[in-house]
Scaffold this motif. Sequence first.
Motif, PDB file in Angstrom:
ATOM      1  N   GLY A   6      71.769 107.747  59.088  1.00  0.00           N
ATOM      2  CA  GLY A   6      71.334 106.700  60.231  1.00  0.00           C
ATOM      3  C   GLY A   6      72.127 106.615  61.358  1.00  0.00           C
ATOM      4  N   THR A   7      73.539 106.978  61.399  1.00  0.00           N
ATOM      5  CA  THR A   7      74.425 107.119  62.463  1.00  0.00           C
ATOM      6  C   THR A   7      73.867 108.296  63.332  1.00  0.00           C
ATOM      7  OG1 THR A   7      76.281 106.266  61.646  1.00  0.00           O
ATOM      8  CG2 THR A   7      76.900 107.094  63.542  1.00  0.00           C
ATOM      9  N   LEU A   8      73.271 109.358  62.896  1.00  0.00           N
ATOM     10  CA  LEU A   8      72.895 110.405  63.751  1.00  0.00           C
ATOM     11  C   LEU A   8      71.739 110.179  64.383  1.00  0.00           C
ATOM     12  CD1 LEU A   8      73.470 113.434  64.399  1.00  0.00           C
ATOM     13  CD2 LEU A   8      72.332 114.062  62.114  1.00  0.00           C
ATOM     14  N   SER A   9      70.661 109.334  63.508  1.00  0.00           N
ATOM     15  CA  SER A   9      69.461 108.964  64.033  1.00  0.00           C
ATOM     16  C   SER A   9      69.587 108.107  65.331  1.00  0.00           C
ATOM     17  CB  SER A   9      68.506 108.309  63.149  1.00  0.00           C
ATOM     18  OG  SER A   9      67.458 108.003  63.535  1.00  0.00           O
ATOM     19  N   GLU A  10      70.560 107.198  65.229  1.00  0.00           N
ATOM     20  CA  GLU A  10      70.744 106.238  66.392  1.00  0.00           C
ATOM     21  C   GLU A  10      71.402 106.997  67.634  1.00  0.00           C
ATOM     22  OE1 GLU A  10      72.070 102.347  63.315  1.00  0.00           O
ATOM     23  OE2 GLU A  10      73.606 103.427  64.766  1.00  0.00           O
ATOM     24  N   ILE A  11      72.387 107.999  67.329  1.00  0.00           N
ATOM     25  CA  ILE A  11      72.825 108.768  68.402  1.00  0.00           C
ATOM     26  C   ILE A  11      71.573 109.580  69.200  1.00  0.00           C
ATOM     27  CG2 ILE A  11      74.488 110.638  69.145  1.00  0.00           C
ATOM     28  CD1 ILE A  11      76.220 109.728  66.812  1.00  0.00           C
ATOM     29  N   HIS A  12      70.840 110.321  68.217  1.00  0.00           N
ATOM     30  CA  HIS A  12      69.638 110.965  68.717  1.00  0.00           C
ATOM     31  C   HIS A  12      68.637 110.094  69.470  1.00  0.00           C
ATOM     32  CE1 HIS A  12      65.887 113.149  68.264  1.00  0.00           C
ATOM     33  NE2 HIS A  12      66.691 114.292  68.650  1.00  0.00           N
ATOM     34  N   GLN A  13      68.347 109.012  69.203  1.00  0.00           N
ATOM     35  CA  GLN A  13      67.596 108.125  69.899  1.00  0.00           C
ATOM     36  C   GLN A  13      68.117 107.808  71.320  1.00  0.00           C
ATOM     37  OE1 GLN A  13      64.727 106.934  69.274  1.00  0.00           O
ATOM     38  NE2 GLN A  13      64.365 108.312  67.599  1.00  0.00           N
ATOM     39  N   SER A  14      69.500 107.538  71.331  1.00  0.00           N
ATOM     40  CA  SER A  14      70.341 107.351  72.643  1.00  0.00           C
ATOM     41  C   SER A  14      70.299 108.343  73.457  1.00  0.00           C
ATOM     42  CB  SER A  14      71.808 107.049  72.110  1.00  0.00           C
ATOM     43  OG  SER A  14      71.858 105.783  71.632  1.00  0.00           O
ATOM     44  N   ALA A  15      70.378 109.627  72.791  1.00  0.00           N
ATOM     45  CA  ALA A  15      70.451 110.829  73.620  1.00  0.00           C
ATOM     46  C   ALA A  15      68.982 111.379  74.443  1.00  0.00           C
ATOM     47  CB  ALA A  15      70.647 112.071  73.026  1.00  0.00           C
ATOM     48  N   LYS A  16      67.846 110.688  73.552  1.00  0.00           N
ATOM     49  CA  LYS A  16      66.468 110.809  74.087  1.00  0.00           C
ATOM     50  C   LYS A  16      66.353 109.971  75.158  1.00  0.00           C
ATOM     51  CE  LYS A  16      63.155 111.480  71.456  1.00  0.00           C
ATOM     52  NZ  LYS A  16      62.014 111.416  70.143  1.00  0.00           N
ATOM     53  N   LYS A  17      66.731 108.590  75.274  1.00  0.00           N
ATOM     54  CA  LYS A  17      66.499 107.802  76.129  1.00  0.00           C
ATOM     55  C   LYS A  17      67.387 108.240  77.417  1.00  0.00           C
ATOM     56  CE  LYS A  17      65.927 103.598  72.962  1.00  0.00           C
ATOM     57  NZ  LYS A  17      66.562 102.227  72.624  1.00  0.00           N
ATOM     58  N   LEU A  18      68.206 108.582  77.218  1.00  0.00           N
ATOM     59  CA  LEU A  18      69.207 109.052  78.381  1.00  0.00           C
ATOM     60  C   LEU A  18      68.428 110.356  79.098  1.00  0.00           C
ATOM     61  CD1 LEU A  18      72.962 108.858  77.265  1.00  0.00           C
ATOM     62  CD2 LEU A  18      71.864 107.561  78.994  1.00  0.00           C
ATOM     63  N   LEU A  19      68.088 111.272  78.209  1.00  0.00           N
ATOM     64  CA  LEU A  19      67.367 112.576  78.572  1.00  0.00           C
ATOM     65  C   LEU A  19      65.852 112.082  79.428  1.00  0.00           C
ATOM     66  CD1 LEU A  19      67.076 115.419  76.028  1.00  0.00           C
ATOM     67  CD2 LEU A  19      68.072 115.213  78.283  1.00  0.00           C
ATOM     68  N   LEU A  20      65.477 110.958  79.047  1.00  0.00           N
ATOM     69  CA  LEU A  20      64.125 110.422  79.822  1.00  0.00           C
ATOM     70  C   LEU A  20      64.401 109.736  81.037  1.00  0.00           C
ATOM     71  CD1 LEU A  20      61.095 110.034  79.522  1.00  0.00           C
ATOM     72  CD2 LEU A  20      61.433 107.789  78.592  1.00  0.00           C
ATOM     73  N   ARG A  21      65.509 109.290  81.118  1.00  0.00           N
ATOM     74  CA  ARG A  21      65.854 108.579  82.429  1.00  0.00           C
ATOM     75  C   ARG A  21      66.483 109.642  83.333  1.00  0.00           C
ATOM     76  NH1 ARG A  21      70.123 103.906  81.964  1.00  0.00           N
ATOM     77  NH2 ARG A  21      71.739 105.693  81.625  1.00  0.00           N
ATOM     78  N   SER A  22      67.301 110.598  83.149  1.00  0.00           N
ATOM     79  CA  SER A  22      67.555 111.769  83.685  1.00  0.00           C
ATOM     80  C   SER A  22      66.501 112.472  84.224  1.00  0.00           C
ATOM     81  CB  SER A  22      68.521 112.778  82.736  1.00  0.00           C
ATOM     82  OG  SER A  22      69.828 111.957  82.460  1.00  0.00           O
ATOM     83  N   ARG A  23      65.414 112.698  83.397  1.00  0.00           N
ATOM     84  CA  ARG A  23      64.172 113.447  84.008  1.00  0.00           C
ATOM     85  C   ARG A  23      63.403 112.748  85.005  1.00  0.00           C
ATOM     86  NH1 ARG A  23      61.995 113.775  79.479  1.00  0.00           N
ATOM     87  NH2 ARG A  23      63.095 115.611  78.569  1.00  0.00           N
ATOM     88  N   ASP A  24      63.558 111.639  84.912  1.00  0.00           N
ATOM     89  CA  ASP A  24      62.902 110.432  85.906  1.00  0.00           C
ATOM     90  C   ASP A  24      63.539 110.351  87.111  1.00  0.00           C
ATOM     91  OD1 ASP A  24      62.849 107.146  86.636  1.00  0.00           O
ATOM     92  OD2 ASP A  24      60.796 108.360  86.371  1.00  0.00           O
ATOM     93  N   GLY A  25      64.974 110.241  87.091  1.00  0.00           N
ATOM     94  CA  GLY A  25      65.786 110.316  88.177  1.00  0.00           C
ATOM     95  C   GLY A  25      65.696 111.862  89.078  1.00  0.00           C
ATOM     96  N   LEU A  26      65.701 112.794  88.215  1.00  0.00           N
ATOM     97  CA  LEU A  26      65.553 113.989  88.994  1.00  0.00           C
ATOM     98  C   LEU A  26      64.210 114.127  89.813  1.00  0.00           C
ATOM     99  CD1 LEU A  26      66.721 116.638  89.394  1.00  0.00           C
ATOM    100  CD2 LEU A  26      65.900 117.546  87.266  1.00  0.00           C
ATOM    101  N   GLU A  27      62.966 113.621  88.745  1.00  0.00           N
ATOM    102  CA  GLU A  27      61.853 113.687  89.463  1.00  0.00           C
ATOM    103  C   GLU A  27      61.985 113.041  90.878  1.00  0.00           C
ATOM    104  OE1 GLU A  27      59.193 114.384  85.715  1.00  0.00           O
ATOM    105  OE2 GLU A  27      59.043 112.463  86.734  1.00  0.00           O
ATOM    106  N   ARG A  28      62.410 111.854  91.120  1.00  0.00           N
ATOM    107  CA  ARG A  28      62.652 110.916  92.125  1.00  0.00           C
ATOM    108  C   ARG A  28      63.363 111.637  93.258  1.00  0.00           C
ATOM    109  NH1 ARG A  28      65.438 105.424  90.079  1.00  0.00           N
ATOM    110  NH2 ARG A  28      65.496 105.413  92.416  1.00  0.00           N
ATOM    111  N   LEU A  29      64.461 112.458  92.755  1.00  0.00           N
ATOM    112  CA  LEU A  29      65.210 112.914  93.942  1.00  0.00           C
ATOM    113  C   LEU A  29      64.390 114.322  94.317  1.00  0.00           C
ATOM    114  CD1 LEU A  29      68.558 113.588  92.041  1.00  0.00           C
ATOM    115  CD2 LEU A  29      68.225 112.574  94.342  1.00  0.00           C
ATOM    116  N   GLU A  30      63.766 114.904  93.741  1.00  0.00           N
ATOM    117  CA  GLU A  30      62.767 115.819  94.342  1.00  0.00           C
ATOM    118  C   GLU A  30      61.732 115.292  95.188  1.00  0.00           C
ATOM    119  OE1 GLU A  30      63.426 119.034  90.656  1.00  0.00           O
ATOM    120  OE2 GLU A  30      61.358 117.841  90.681  1.00  0.00           O
ATOM    121  N   ARG A  31      61.281 114.188  94.826  1.00  0.00           N
ATOM    122  CA  ARG A  31      60.242 113.341  95.518  1.00  0.00           C
ATOM    123  C   ARG A  31      60.719 112.852  96.976  1.00  0.00           C
ATOM    124  NH1 ARG A  31      58.407 110.979  90.987  1.00  0.00           N
ATOM    125  NH2 ARG A  31      59.564 108.940  91.242  1.00  0.00           N
ATOM    126  N   LEU A  32      61.938 112.658  97.061  1.00  0.00           N
ATOM    127  CA  LEU A  32      62.940 112.114  98.007  1.00  0.00           C
ATOM    128  C   LEU A  32      63.273 113.231  98.938  1.00  0.00           C
ATOM    129  CD1 LEU A  32      64.682 109.050  96.533  1.00  0.00           C
ATOM    130  CD2 LEU A  32      62.854 108.816  98.253  1.00  0.00           C
TER     131      LEU A  32
END
Length: 225
Positions: A6-32
């Motif tokens: 259960g703990t591993l699943s929670e950490i995995h979900q947190s990591a996926k959310k951070l990855l999604l936010r990082s990918r979105d931020g990187l795309e914004r940087l490339e647009r700017l």
Amino acid sequence: MKEGAGTLSEIHQSAKKLLLRSRDGLERLERLEYSATAGIGADAELSFAVKKDITQVQSLCVEMDRIWRSIAAKPQRDLWKRKVEQIAEEAESLRESLDKYNLRNQKRMREARERAELLGRANGDSAHVLRIFDEEAQALQSVRTSARELENANAIGEAILSSIHGQRERLKSAHRKALDILNTVGISNSVLRLIERRNRVDQWIKYVGMLLTVIFLIAFVYWRH
């Protein structure tokens, strides 16, 4: 192990959310990147945020790697191994893309500085332009310094967590050994008490047998006479 999964699943979900936010931020940087209205200060702030998220994802990967190795069931362990490796690969890919962006950004700033210097020499008014780019360069350097300090802090935190985990495992092992020793001592005491009781019973049987034999001999002698 259910709790660990259960703990591993929670950490995995947190990591996926951070990855999604990082990918979105990187795309914004490339647009700017080539936007005429984009400010380098804003780019630097967003770049720092993306760097921070990626570093946190990699830190979570270290924690997940430690947890999945303790899963007893091999199929579940192999499944989590693939999931963690996928997250780690995506984080590394985003880090490489961010590093490439930062290199391009530095090159763009250097070229802008050179153009400003040429223009300043041409019209004698470069001091103001150079001061602007000096401030922007200092801001970017400050962001890079903060990112390095954050990485060092994460590394120290991971080392502390790993040390605490190792100490906990050693304490558990010592506790188990102590219980084994106590159990062994308890069994030995029980065996000794049983042997003592058996010796006492054997002595009583021996003495009673001797007494009965003497009585029988005396009775036999009297009977013969």
